[in-house]
Design an enzyme around this catalytic site. Structure first.
Site: not given
Ligand code: SDX
Length: 354
Positions: A175, A210, A249, A297, A322
């Site tokens: 991301h 986060h 975001h 999320d 990730r």
């Protein structure tokens, strides 16, 4: 050279160039130029991970070599298992961070070392869980990365659910310059080795603003008995200026394409109608009243719950995907590096006498 004063949190500031991924405000997310919502339908996790790492969609032979590499590297040595057993650390993210930081940095090609570290994540999660809950007879190494991880998390070999799970892993993979990736790039920019880089990223990911958000979503979402109760709960939190986990975001100001995709997949998983109703009423309330979009999320937490994955594994799942995006950013940072070292505007006292 004149200094540039930028907004707090580097909001809206472009600090470097990348070829790995890009997001835009209208809610598109590209990995190496391909829309993620297309990749997730057409490629498996191993192929998307290789695309993110190398910039190329692998041919079947390269994909199967990579898949074998992830499997053969997945086993963790006896002494590392012993350290996990002795540590008995209940928080699996703490174990991931501690065990990765101990990883012997052999003078190896960075990409090989990064892939080796990433391959270990499922087994580190498994042995962390065994240290707390006791031995579970799970076949650790067979199947795809998603099947292995899903089996470790749920104890189940379920091809259909593993396929659903694989889609979430692809959504979590990469991301752009999110906080944990940027923490990794700052570390890599000092030419610290890949073990240091991944350790920095794991530490940053853990924060509730986060990666840690997904573990907090269920705390509130599963307890509602009506839509009114759900909305009242959200109104009360907002009136106390508290953050609603799973919303907002830094980049997506209209919609998070990953959240919308996982929401659409969630509707294919059964037995979720009432919770989905409350979830969607919260989503529309947050948008209509505050213009704050839902993020990955929120529906990612519900999705993992629907797949039978316990909340304590949510953040380790995020990290297990990730780590491939972080690895690509480590390689990119060191391939055209300049140490990242911003300045500060001093606003403290001056001229004090001792
Ligand atoms: C991830 O960056 C990435 O790409 C991250 C990520 C990735 O894949 O790596 O997408 C993963 O981290 C998703 C975000 C998960 N975190 C949460 O769900 C925690 C709740 N969200 C907020 O903390 C917040 O929205 C952030 C941290 C996600 C974004 O922070 P910003 O960019 O500072 O938020 P903003 O400028 O849009 O907010 C402006 C105001 C806020 O003012 P402050 O209190 O920050 O001064 O809008 C309000 C708030 O007043 N607001 C919220 C809110 N999000 C913003 N109010 C209540 N609940 C929220 N969730």
């Amino acid at each position: 050279m004149n200094s540039l004063v930028v907004p707090k949190g580097l909001e809206g500031v472009i600090v470097d160039r990348t070829e790995i991924s890009t997001t835009d405000q209208s809610g598109n997310l590209l990995y190496r130029g391909y829309r993620v919502v297309d990749l997730v339908e057409k490629l498996d996790f191993e192929s998307v991970a290789l695309l993110v790492l190398t910039g190329k969609i692998p041919d079947p032979e390269a994909r199967s070599r990579f898949s074998d590499l992830l499997k053969t590297n997945s086993v963790i040595e006896g002494k590392v298992r012993e350290i996990i057993r002795v540590l008995r650390e209940p928080n699996i993210m703490n174990n991931l961070r501690s065990i990765v930081s101990l990883y012997p940095y052999k003078n190896r090609k960075n990409l090989d070392l990064l892939i080796e570290i990433a391959s270990k994540f499922p087994s580190i999660i498994f042995y962390s869980d065994v240290a707390i809950r006791g031995w579970r007879d799970i076949e650790e190494t067979g199947g795809t990365y998603a099947e292995r991880l899903y089996r470790i998390l749920t104890g189940r070999d379920d091809r259909e659910n593993s396929k659903f799970f694989e889609k979430l892993l692809i959504m979590y993979m990469e991301h752009e310059f999110n906080s944990s990736t940027f923490a990794l790039r700052v570390t890599a920019s000092t030419l610290a080795d890949p073990v240091c880089g991944i350790t920095s990223a794991l530490s940053a990911l853990k924060g509730p603003l986060h990666g840690g958000a997904n573990s907090e979503v269920l705390d509130y979402l599963l307890k509602f008995k009506s839509e009114d109760e759900a909305i009242r709960f959200i109104e009360n939190k907002l009136s106390r200026k508290e953050k609603i986990m799973g919303f907002g975001h830094r980049v997506y100001k209209v919609k998070d394409p990953r959240a919308q995709y996982i929401k659409s997949q969630l509707k294919k998983l059964h037995g979720y109608d009432s919770v989905m109703k409350y979830a969607e009423s919260i989503e529309s309330y947050m948008w209509q009243e505050r213009h704050i979009p839902v993020n990955l999320d929120f529906y990612g937490a519900l999705y993992m719950n629907a797949l039978g994955i316990e909340e304590r594994f949510f953040l380790p799942v995020f990290a297990s995907a990730r780590v491939f995006g972080w690895s690509a950013h480590y390689i990119e940072q060191v391939s055209s590096n300049k140490i990242i070292r911003p300045q500060a505007q001093y606003v403290g006292p001056v001229g004090l006498k001792l």
